[in-house]
Design an enzyme around this catalytic site. Structure first.
Site, mmCIF file in Angstrom:
data_model
loop_
_atom_site.group_PDB
_atom_site.id
_atom_site.type_symbol
_atom_site.label_atom_id
_atom_site.label_comp_id
_atom_site.label_asym_id
_atom_site.label_seq_id
_atom_site.Cartn_x
_atom_site.Cartn_y
_atom_site.Cartn_z
ATOM 1 N N ARG A 115 0.858 -1.019 -0.616
ATOM 2 C CA ARG A 115 -0.052 0.043 -0.270
ATOM 3 C C ARG A 115 0.831 1.405 -0.119
ATOM 4 N NH1 ARG A 115 -5.266 1.223 3.568
ATOM 5 N NH2 ARG A 115 -6.216 -0.375 1.555
ATOM 6 N N HIS A 142 -7.252 1.844 -6.272
ATOM 7 C CA HIS A 142 -7.526 0.004 -5.267
ATOM 8 C C HIS A 142 -7.620 -1.080 -5.732
ATOM 9 C CE1 HIS A 142 -7.861 -1.441 -0.947
ATOM 10 N NE2 HIS A 142 -8.509 -0.737 -0.757
ATOM 11 N N GLN A 145 -9.873 -3.982 -3.527
ATOM 12 C CA GLN A 145 -11.237 -4.080 -3.372
ATOM 13 C C GLN A 145 -12.052 -3.213 -4.013
ATOM 14 O OE1 GLN A 145 -12.054 -1.565 -0.508
ATOM 15 N NE2 GLN A 145 -14.228 -2.066 -0.927
ATOM 16 N N ASP A 238 -17.436 7.626 -1.241
ATOM 17 C CA ASP A 238 -15.756 7.267 -0.797
ATOM 18 C C ASP A 238 -16.109 8.300 0.646
ATOM 19 O OD1 ASP A 238 -13.739 6.854 0.645
ATOM 20 O OD2 ASP A 238 -12.008 6.352 -1.449
ATOM 21 N N CYS A 278 -16.678 1.180 0.546
ATOM 22 C CA CYS A 278 -15.654 0.649 1.170
ATOM 23 C C CYS A 278 -14.562 1.201 2.200
ATOM 24 C CB CYS A 278 -13.873 1.351 0.176
ATOM 25 S SG CYS A 278 -13.705 3.063 0.013
ATOM 26 N N ARG A 306 -13.783 -8.347 0.717
ATOM 27 C CA ARG A 306 -12.394 -8.584 0.699
ATOM 28 C C ARG A 306 -11.679 -9.222 0.986
ATOM 29 N NH1 ARG A 306 -9.900 -3.447 1.433
ATOM 30 N NH2 ARG A 306 -8.334 -4.659 0.538
HETATM 31 N N1 CP Z 1 -11.004 -0.393 2.788
HETATM 32 C C1 CP Z 1 -10.247 -0.437 2.765
HETATM 33 O O1 CP Z 1 -9.052 -0.205 2.337
HETATM 34 O O2 CP Z 1 -9.884 -0.280 3.610
HETATM 35 P P1 CP Z 1 -8.113 0.154 4.686
HETATM 36 O O3 CP Z 1 -7.768 1.275 4.750
HETATM 37 O O4 CP Z 1 -9.178 -0.198 6.447
HETATM 38 O O5 CP Z 1 -7.601 -1.019 4.636
HETATM 39 N N1 NVA Z 2 -9.830 6.866 -1.686
HETATM 40 C C1 NVA Z 2 -9.649 6.208 0.140
HETATM 41 C C2 NVA Z 2 -10.004 4.746 0.301
HETATM 42 C C3 NVA Z 2 -9.399 3.892 1.427
HETATM 43 C C4 NVA Z 2 -9.968 2.921 1.566
HETATM 44 C C5 NVA Z 2 -7.782 6.985 0.214
HETATM 45 O O1 NVA Z 2 -7.440 6.364 -0.604
HETATM 46 O O2 NVA Z 2 -7.462 7.059 1.371
#
Ligand code: CP
Ligand code: NVA
Length: 322
Positions: A115, A142, A145, A238, A278, A306
């Site tokens: 990530r 993502h 997701q 989101d 998400c 997930r």
């Molecule tokens: N939806 C998602 O990726 O959640 P987290 O940021 O908690 O991993």
């Molecule tokens: N768009 C959000 C998604 C989190 C799962 C971010 O990038 O923070």
């Protein structure tokens, strides 16, 4: 393992490859992945040794609940071993180059889940290492997701093809991967955003070619008008400010207000519409309690899925493990 990021070797389309973006997958591959995920959800027994003998590193520059836990628990269910490495105090590439990082990691682990802030970092890791790399969220995409989201939609509606998904809010990483999925799987994604927060033009162009190549009738619309939730089978939102982004100015915040998913907006969608997010959610901003806690909400199914979607992905990446 960037040279094989779309797969194609003898072990199946994902065997030994990376997942950096959903755009690299075909509709048939995603269909197979979703079917595997549904089978796993019923019974993990036949998949208990998929990752036997493999260690995975989870490398996170940003916080996480769902992604971290679903990968850690999921990898254990498949007989593998996950190591979480918190990289929030120091960006990848600062202490040593991203390439050297990848070249070291591949000597110990069979899988890298990352990530990161910048997509180029996860792409560089993939290019540097001979083990599969999974994008666990970056500034642009993502994909894990979106796989879970399409699994959830398939469970709720029986099929993804022909669904109309209204994504309301910020045209961000989650929106981009949903757009890819719709184009590939034959759904229509309506991105409804404030002016200046539309999804990227490059992703839009990519989705046009993906929809054309898949031939399943999928596509997208980009608009600034919330009335376009009409007829939606799913309303998705989101956070308005993604991780790592600067807080919005008061003017910017005001622009987002009419994109809040509240009872009035949900009422404009179709009668069978589900609500999706998400997570994490900022309750009272992009969504109100009355929607996220309503019977139409499938947000915790998405969270559970997930793990099943990612595990199906892993089973396809490691086909020799069964
Ligand atoms: N939806 C998602 O990726 O959640 P987290 O940021 O908690 O991993
Ligand atoms: N768009 C959000 C998604 C989190 C799962 C971010 O990038 O923070």
């Amino acid at each position: 393992m960037a040279s094989n990021s779309t797969g194609g070797n003898t072990g199946g389309p994902l065997a030994g490859g990376d997942l950096l973006t959903l755009a690299s997958l075909s509709g048939d591959t995603i269909d197979r992945l979703l079917e595997t995920a549904l089978a796993m959800k019923r019974d993990y027994g036949p998949y208990a040794r998929v990752l036997a003998g493999h260690s995975a590193i989870l490398l996170f520059e940003k916080p996480s609940l769902r992604t971290r836990i679903s990968f850690e628990v999921g990898i254990a269910k498949l007989g593998g071993h996950a190591i979480y490495m918190d990289h929030s105090a120091q960006r990848l590439g600062e202490r040593e180059s991203v390439t050297d990082y990848g070249r070291n990691l591949e000597r110990w682990v069979g899988l890298i889940v990352a990530r990161v802030f910048r997509h180029s970092v996860v792409a560089e890791l993939a290019a540097a290492s001979r083990v599969p790399v999974i994008n666990a969220l970056c500034d642009l995409y993502h994909p894990c997701q979106a796989l879970a989201d399409y699994l959830t939609l398939r469970e709720k509606f029986g099929s993804v093809k022909g669904l109309r998904i209204a994504y309301v809010g910020d045209g961000n990483n989650v929106c981009h991967s949903l757009m890819h999925g719709a184009a590939i799987l034959g759904a229509h994604l309506v991105a409804i955003t404030p002016k200046g927060r539309e999804p990227s033009a490059e992703v839009a162009r990519e989705c046009e070619s993906l929809a054309h190549a898949s031939g399943r009738g999928g596509g997208f619309t980009i608009t600034n008008d919330p009335e376009h939730v009409q007829g939606a089978d799913a309303v998705y939102t989101d956070v308005w400010v993604s991780m790592g982004e600067a807080a919005h100015s008061a003017t910017e915040r005001k622009k987002f207000l009419k994109y809040q998913v509240n009872e009035a907006l949900m009422a404009k969608a179709g009668p069978r519409a589900v609500f999706m997010h998400c997570l994490p959610a900022k309750r009272g901003q992009e969504v109100v309690d009355g929607v996220i806690d309503s019977a139409a909400s499938v947000v915790y199914d998405q969270a559970e899925n997930r793990m099943h979607a990612q595990n199906a992905l892993l089973a396809m990446m490691f086909p020799g493990g069964r």
